[in-house]
Design a protein around this motif. Sequence first.
Motif, PDB file in Angstrom:
ATOM      1  N   TRP A 142      33.903  27.470  54.222  1.00 46.45           N
ATOM      2  CA  TRP A 142      32.723  28.607  55.180  1.00 46.45           C
ATOM      3  C   TRP A 142      31.088  28.491  54.068  1.00 46.45           C
TER       4      TRP A 142
ATOM      5  N   THR B 239      42.071  34.810  46.340  1.00 48.07           N
ATOM      6  CA  THR B 239      41.818  33.491  45.422  1.00 48.07           C
ATOM      7  C   THR B 239      39.959  33.402  44.713  1.00 48.07           C
ATOM      8  N   GLY B 240      39.968  33.840  43.800  1.00 48.23           N
ATOM      9  CA  GLY B 240      38.886  33.626  43.403  1.00 48.23           C
ATOM     10  C   GLY B 240      38.157  35.436  42.566  1.00 48.23           C
TER      11      GLY B 240
ATOM     12  N   PRO C  85      46.293  23.164  41.874  1.00 48.56           N
ATOM     13  CA  PRO C  85      46.790  24.177  42.314  1.00 48.56           C
ATOM     14  C   PRO C  85      45.831  24.727  43.040  1.00 48.56           C
ATOM     15  N   PRO C  86      46.207  25.276  44.456  1.00 47.83           N
ATOM     16  CA  PRO C  86      45.144  25.837  45.509  1.00 47.83           C
ATOM     17  C   PRO C  86      44.188  26.785  45.472  1.00 47.83           C
ATOM     18  N   THR C  87      43.661  25.949  44.164  1.00 43.11           N
ATOM     19  CA  THR C  87      42.090  27.581  43.236  1.00 43.11           C
ATOM     20  C   THR C  87      41.398  27.395  43.862  1.00 43.11           C
TER      21      THR C  87
ATOM     22  N   GLN D  38      44.437  20.892  45.791  1.00 43.02           N
ATOM     23  CA  GLN D  38      45.620  21.247  46.543  1.00 43.02           C
ATOM     24  C   GLN D  38      46.428  19.661  46.970  1.00 43.02           C
TER      25      GLN D  38
ATOM     26  N   LYS E  66      31.039  43.127  52.491  1.00 40.51           N
ATOM     27  CA  LYS E  66      31.152  41.907  54.268  1.00 40.51           C
ATOM     28  C   LYS E  66      31.798  43.016  54.704  1.00 40.51           C
TER      29      LYS E  66
ATOM     30  N   TRP F 184      32.022  40.875  46.963  1.00 44.59           N
ATOM     31  CA  TRP F 184      31.585  40.468  47.992  1.00 44.59           C
ATOM     32  C   TRP F 184      32.155  41.144  49.241  1.00 44.59           C
TER      33      TRP F 184
ATOM     34  N   HIS G 110      50.818  30.526  41.897  1.00 45.40           N
ATOM     35  CA  HIS G 110      49.670  30.369  40.526  1.00 45.40           C
ATOM     36  C   HIS G 110      49.407  32.026  40.237  1.00 45.40           C
TER      37      HIS G 110
ATOM     38  N   GLN H  29      23.238  34.472  50.871  1.00 45.13           N
ATOM     39  CA  GLN H  29      24.007  35.026  49.593  1.00 45.13           C
ATOM     40  C   GLN H  29      24.981  35.554  49.755  1.00 45.13           C
ATOM     41  N   GLY H  30      26.523  35.602  48.757  1.00 47.08           N
ATOM     42  CA  GLY H  30      27.541  35.698  49.343  1.00 47.08           C
ATOM     43  C   GLY H  30      28.119  34.838  47.822  1.00 47.08           C
ATOM     44  N   TYR H  31      29.468  35.030  47.961  1.00 46.03           N
ATOM     45  CA  TYR H  31      30.204  34.690  46.886  1.00 46.03           C
ATOM     46  C   TYR H  31      30.334  32.840  47.406  1.00 46.03           C
ATOM     47  N   ASP H  32      30.536  32.745  48.682  1.00 42.89           N
ATOM     48  CA  ASP H  32      30.686  31.459  48.988  1.00 42.89           C
ATOM     49  C   ASP H  32      29.132  30.831  49.005  1.00 42.89           C
TER      50      ASP H  32
ATOM     51  N   TYR I 132      35.114  33.825  54.435  1.00 41.71           N
ATOM     52  CA  TYR I 132      36.034  33.029  53.109  1.00 41.71           C
ATOM     53  C   TYR I 132      36.795  34.569  52.274  1.00 41.71           C
TER      54      TYR I 132
ATOM     55  N   MET J  49      39.411  26.353  51.990  1.00 41.80           N
ATOM     56  CA  MET J  49      38.575  26.997  53.047  1.00 41.80           C
ATOM     57  C   MET J  49      37.160  27.738  52.591  1.00 41.80           C
ATOM     58  N   LEU J  50      37.309  27.823  51.411  1.00 45.23           N
ATOM     59  CA  LEU J  50      36.141  28.566  50.532  1.00 45.23           C
ATOM     60  C   LEU J  50      35.044  27.523  50.888  1.00 45.23           C
TER      61      LEU J  50
ATOM     62  N   LYS K 123      27.665  28.348  55.962  1.00 41.12           N
ATOM     63  CA  LYS K 123      26.515  30.142  55.594  1.00 41.12           C
ATOM     64  C   LYS K 123      26.007  29.552  54.961  1.00 41.12           C
TER      65      LYS K 123
ATOM     66  N   THR L 129      35.234  28.308  42.779  1.00 43.50           N
ATOM     67  CA  THR L 129      37.110  29.429  42.660  1.00 43.50           C
ATOM     68  C   THR L 129      37.429  29.419  43.671  1.00 43.50           C
ATOM     69  N   GLY L 130      38.146  29.168  44.800  1.00 42.86           N
ATOM     70  CA  GLY L 130      38.707  29.608  45.713  1.00 42.86           C
ATOM     71  C   GLY L 130      39.227  28.586  46.438  1.00 42.86           C
ATOM     72  N   GLU L 131      39.926  29.033  47.111  1.00 42.57           N
ATOM     73  CA  GLU L 131      40.964  27.610  48.396  1.00 42.57           C
ATOM     74  C   GLU L 131      39.746  26.589  49.396  1.00 42.57           C
TER      75      GLU L 131
END
Lengths: 369, 369
Positions: B74, A66-67, B206-208, B200, A78, A74, A252, B228-231, A230, B70-71, B78, B66-68
């Motif tokens: 993290w 999800t993302g 929704p979990p997004t 969510q 990683k 990444w 979804h 640096q990273g998606y998160d 993540y 946990m994003l 981070k 954008t992410g569940e």
Amino acid sequence: MSKPVSMYAPIPMVAGPVTLHPDVIEAIARDYGSGQIEPDFLPLYKETAGKLAGLMGTDDDVVLMTGEGMLALWGALKSCLKRGDAVLTVGTGVFGDGMADMAESMGCKVTKVSLPYDSTIGNGDSLAQIEAAIKRCRPVMITAVHCETPSGTLNPLAELGAMKQRLGVPLLCVDAVASLGGASIDAKAWNIDLVMAGSQKCLSAPPTMSIVSVSPTAWDIMANVNYQGYDAILPFKTIYKDGRCPYTPSWHGVAALHAAADALLREGLEAAFARHAIVAKQCREGLARIGVPVFPRPDAVSAPTVTAAMVPEKYTWPAWRQALRERGLIVSGSFGPMAGKVFRLGHMGTQADPILMQKALAAVEDALR
Amino acid sequence: MSKPVSMYAPIPMVAGPVTLHPDVIEAIARDYGSGQIEPDFLPLYKETAGKLAGLMGTDDDVVLMTGEGMLALWGALKSCLKRGDAVLTVGTGVFGDGMADMAESMGCKVTKVSLPYDSTIGNGDSLAQIEAAIKRCRPVMITAVHCETPSGTLNPLAELGAMKQRLGVPLLCVDAVASLGGASIDAKAWNIDLVMAGSQKCLSAPPTMSIVSVSPTAWDIMANVNYQGYDAILPFKTIYKDGRCPYTPSWHGVAALHAAADALLREGLEAAFARHAIVAKQCREGLARIGVPVFPRPDAVSAPTVTAAMVPEKYTWPAWRQALRERGLIVSGSFGPMAGKVFRLGHMGTQADPILMQKALAAVEDALR
């Protein structure tokens, strides 16, 4: 359900997120149960992953996270690379060279083969340059971009993949965000270990899902690196091992990908790729007729999913964008050295449509008058 | 649009993802333009972030990724912590202690105050333990969990926040994934630098999407760490600075959060929190009447959003789960040391509904007969 029309433009021709496929809207316009609890979710996940593997030309495991698409990029880097690892990045555009920045931020030893942004792999002595660089730096991973969206080009990857295999490089990692579903990818024949993609380009779904194929070698390397975060891909192996999801999955998002892949498979992959190629040709030829030069050099491979063209000389980019918008046509700009000089027509997914392209070309022509 | 009913259960009482709010379904059941191009997107993003800041009791910037959920967790760790940094994790359950594992995987020096999982912060000498640990390890960050879902508890945070301030700890980072929108959070009064949440749970989306508030101190530390990273959260600062989005934003995700926050604000936050508290009390009292003991000790603070109860002795967890499912009631299990012993009723968001709870309790009673 009727064909969705963007409220934002009569002629949406952006390089993504593209206009949603009606089946995708239908898939997301509903309530689902908990993906961690209901027995229907995992079979849907696996079936969707399998369909996407088919689009990638691989029988490797495919992981759905999800993302946005950058999560796939990444995540792949990683999950596979440790600080100090040698990486070779092949770039023919902003995204290809951007992989070097990403790997450098992780502390990798990066060797960068940066080719002209209007060329594609195979032009000039590019393959010889890459081979020499591999022999020099002995990378753990080679990265490349299939469709370099900001440049409107599609890199041939068969020879790069063969070279990777011949020279014993463990991993070839390919950004196929803007090609998956719109151009043929043969990950198996091209020796690609990680195909990275997103939901919002040729799949015509919202930008909420990342997709990565993982070769057995890549799984082994990930298990050794044991990266946590993540964007860690390794935890998704449990879905294939024991049916357990890391984190809370997006039903979804998976349902959107399932609907998107299904629509493409129903059309037939060859037919879908042909549709993209035909509309791309229509775009390039139409622009030539109007007198708008495209960005890639003539011997580069043009992308079937997006066309990068030159902003007409008498316009600044903002004025050109505005002139097109006034005619109902929404296009994308470009990035990096091409910013302000190049504009892009995204003809991918639902937007790879000859009627839409006809309207787009008419708007361009009218704006130039 | 009529009230969405899960196809999966007449009585969905899971601990999330919860049944979607009808307004959320309406928001996601459509096509949007490109969030990077259309001028409507950024105002929607900022308005949504502002509404969520209101739910958090802060006027700090709020970032939507954008992410569940946990994003968010993290991303906060981070973005703020470097290898070797001292971190104090306060745990009264699986998620609180899990933060220690996460920080350890990043190479931080972690001090763990792990309290009994049936207690909450403030029970026994927990505050004295935490104070001693802070003085010993001088952390850059304290982490805590507001609603510890697997335990069904809600940690009071005012005193922890005051202690953080008094002892000069730079950052307090709070997981509010399962409380935001269902319980009062006063991030400003409680000196919380980063409130982390997801879409969510009580927001009934929704979990997004991941949500993080960022205090000025946290922004400064992030700029210094430059992760640096998606998160990475720092790149989202540009949205507030110059209106530029990092990556491709999810218009659907932001629209879902906007609709969710709006629905809560329309109801009135106090009314929404009262609804959660009333249904939680109904749940605990109902279970007591039937003879099902709840998990938290009597002097712990029960969560208004989820109730953790003991699996009846004559049942294994899978058999109990199945007995409830046969009566239309879908509940969640638990994690860690409570796995197999504890089950959970999620009465958050749309599921904080007295009629639904009445049906759930009737199903539990019937299964016990």
